[in-house]
Design an enzyme around this catalytic site. Structure first.
Site, PDB file in Angstrom:
ATOM      1  N   GLU A   1      26.103  25.735  25.865  1.00 15.73           N
ATOM      2  CA  GLU A   1      26.641  26.138  27.192  1.00 15.73           C
ATOM      3  C   GLU A   1      27.779  27.141  27.075  1.00 15.73           C
ATOM      4  OE1 GLU A   1      27.456  22.689  29.682  1.00 15.73           O
ATOM      5  OE2 GLU A   1      25.310  22.299  29.898  1.00 15.73           O
TER       6      GLU A   1
ATOM      7  N   GLU B   1      18.792  20.129  28.188  1.00 13.28           N
ATOM      8  CA  GLU B   1      19.582  19.100  28.895  1.00 13.28           C
ATOM      9  C   GLU B   1      19.029  19.019  30.306  1.00 13.28           C
ATOM     10  OE1 GLU B   1      23.873  19.027  28.755  1.00 13.28           O
ATOM     11  OE2 GLU B   1      23.894  19.901  26.750  1.00 13.28           O
TER      12      GLU B   1
HETATM   13  O1  AHR Z   1      25.306  15.879  28.693  1.00 16.17           O
HETATM   14  C1  AHR Z   1      26.641  15.922  29.102  1.00 16.17           C
HETATM   15  C2  AHR Z   1      27.248  17.324  29.034  1.00 16.17           C
HETATM   16  O2  AHR Z   1      26.633  18.143  29.992  1.00 16.17           O
HETATM   17  C3  AHR Z   1      27.061  18.080  27.742  1.00 16.17           C
HETATM   18  O3  AHR Z   1      28.044  17.780  26.816  1.00 16.17           O
HETATM   19  C4  AHR Z   1      27.180  19.498  28.170  1.00 16.17           C
HETATM   20  O4  AHR Z   1      26.440  20.375  27.363  1.00 16.17           O
HETATM   21  C5  AHR Z   1      26.737  19.493  29.616  1.00 16.17           C
HETATM   22  O5  AHR Z   1      27.640  20.133  30.445  1.00 16.17           O
END
Ligand code: AHR
Length: 495
Positions: free
Chosen positions: A172, A290
């Site tokens: 990210e 994610e």
């Molecule tokens: O999954 C939780 C968080 O969400 C992770 O650390 C991050 O990559 C995202 O913002």
């Protein structure tokens, strides 16, 4: 409400990659400590890995796990987590403002992956980390021997190279919350130099560039275009991240699966724009590494302690319905989305929830993931769905979300369906060119209370149960989908 869904064996979207059923373990809250790793727990093996948790992970048939972060990655020095445990440093983790004592690191993760039969996906730190350190890490993991870092791996008891194939170039990096966040130009340049070093050391790896961490980011989709213009020839995947939660309107929450699809279409188009600009023949694949429902407003800073109870969302039936629609979107985009990681796997916004020293339960989201992962491998079919729609902040959305997958080896076809409406659906499913179908099962998940959840006291409140009877006439099925319910209908066909 009447709904007709048509699918034809010859109208394939593509083959669902096994890696679509991946997940994610970050050094965050209790994902590692008291999640997958708890020496001294009655269910722990000799290495401290909780066998009760691994059993559930096997039920989920998780294919790949991303590690060690997440936001944690951008401040992590991988060398802190190797070598004799008593010598490992205790550090401040700035991402989640907790204490990390590094008792679990790369070697433990690799051993855990072997025990749980999981493919590893590692990340290199492109926040505080440098391209050179990323090179050192891949030398440690994948180089056979007779160099400083490969011999260090051997000294630490791991003679054979790990051969880790999937590597994330940071996490990210478009997010200002990231430790040492970069703009797209700077990330593109740093990731490119890192990719070159990593591939020189191991040419067989697959690299994943950081894409937008959400469609609501102000830099989206320019971030993706700029990053890909730097990295198109050097990476195999662009990543996508997306979380949904209910704000005001329930229908907006139910519409998440449609928004996730729009997000994927935009990233595909951005990839194809860069492809054309570069006169390239390569098709950029997507790693949706994610995704989940996450009530971010409930995130509480816990202070400087190890493994605090943070991000421990307890999921309801309603959350599981939204989650199931997202799974359908991933399956329906399997021609481009090759990898997906449910964020996360244990305790932290996860389908599996543990007690320190005690029990483990399946959350509501466990069941649709397990169904899709066990029965959604094969060819995904393009469906034509005739169903009423509802209005949402994401546009008009079908009341019924669907995906259909058939598996040639098993001669099985599985339909995954969600009825988001408050009325029952009379479903007619026309599975053309499958000949005569024989029902294997129809399972459903519903409850009068949309907020119903599992707990240690009542661990089976939300679970799968037999669905309504299914009437079959050759390849046409008729059944009922109760209001606000999840379904999986599986049939045997003869080829
Ligand atoms: O999954 C939780 C968080 O969400 C992770 O650390 C991050 O990559 C995202 O913002």
């Amino acid at each position: 409400m009447k709904t007709r869904i048509f699918a034809d064996k010859n109208m394939k979207i593509g083959k669902v990659n096994d890696l679509l059923f991946g997940s994610f373990i970050e050094h965050l809250g209790r994902a590692v400590y008291t999640g997958i790793y708890e020496p001294g727990h009655p269910e722990a093996d000799k290495k401290g890995f909780r066998k009760d948790v691994i059993e559930l992970i096997k039920e989920l048939k998780v294919s790949i796990v991303r590690y060690p972060g997440g936001n944690f990655l951008s401040g992590y020095n991988w060398k802190d987590g190797i070598g004799p445990r008593e010598k490992r440093p205790t550090r401040l983790d700035l991402a989640w403002q907790t204490i990390e004592d590094n008792q679990f690191g790369t070697d433990e993760f690799m051993a855990w992956c072997r025990t749980a039969a999981i493919e590893p996906m590692l990340g290199v730190n492109l926040g505080t980390g440098s391209p050179k350190e990323a090179g050192n890490m891949i030398e440690y993991c994948n180089f056979p021997g007779k160099t400083y870092y490969s011999d260090l791996r051997k000294k630490n008891g791991n003679l054979k190279p790990y051969g880790v194939k999937y590597w994330c170039l940071g996490n990210e990096m478009d997010g200002p919350w990231q430790i040492c966040h970069l703009d797209a130009e700077d990330y593109g340049k740093k990731a490119l130099e890192t990719a070159k070093i990593m591939r020189w050391i191991d040419p067989d790896i697959k690299l994943i560039a950081c894409g937008s961490s959400g469609a609501e980011m102000p830099t989206y989709p320019e971030w993706d275009r700029i990053v890909l213009e730097h990295l198109y020839d050097h990476v195999d995947y662009i990543s996508m991240h997306r979380y949904y939660w209910q704000e005001e309107d329930l229908n907006d929450f139910f519409a998440s699966y449609k928004d996730m699809d729009d997000f994927i279409q935009t990233i595909k188009a951005t990839c194809d724009y860069v492809k054309a600009k570069k006169r390239s023949r390569k098709i950029m694949k997507i790693s949706f590494d994610e995704w989940n429902v996450w009530y971010q407003n409930k995130q509480t800073p816990a202070g400087w302690v190890k493994a605090p109870h943070i991000l421990e969302d307890i999921y309801s039936l309603k959350d599981a319905l939204v989650f199931s629609g997202m799974l359908n979107t991933l399956i329906n985009n399997c021609d481009r989305v090759e990898i997906a990681c449910l964020a996360q796997l244990v305790n932290v916004i996860a389908p599996i929830f543990t007690e320190k020293g005690g029990r483990v339960i399946r959350q509501s989201t466990f069941f649709p993931f397990a169904e899709a992962s066990n029965h959604g491998r094969g060819y995904a079919l393009r469906t034509i769905t005739e169903t009423p729609t509802f209005s949402s902040k994401f546009g008009e959305v079908n009341w019924v979300s669907d995906s259909i997958v058939y598996n040639e080896e098993k001669e099985e076809i599985s339909a995954f369906l969600v009825n988001y409406g408050s009325e029952s659906v009379d479903l007619q499913l026309e599975l053309r060119s499958f000949g005569k179908l024989e029902l294997i099962e129809h399972k459903t998940m519903n409850n009068e209370d949309l907020e119903a959840k599992n707990s240690f006291e009542n661990p089976n409140r939300i679970t799968l149960k037999p669905g309504a009877p299914v009437e079959i006439n050759e390849a046409t099925l008729k059944t009922t989908l109760e209001p606000r319910s999840y379904h999986v209908i599986r049939c045997k066909y003869q080829s």
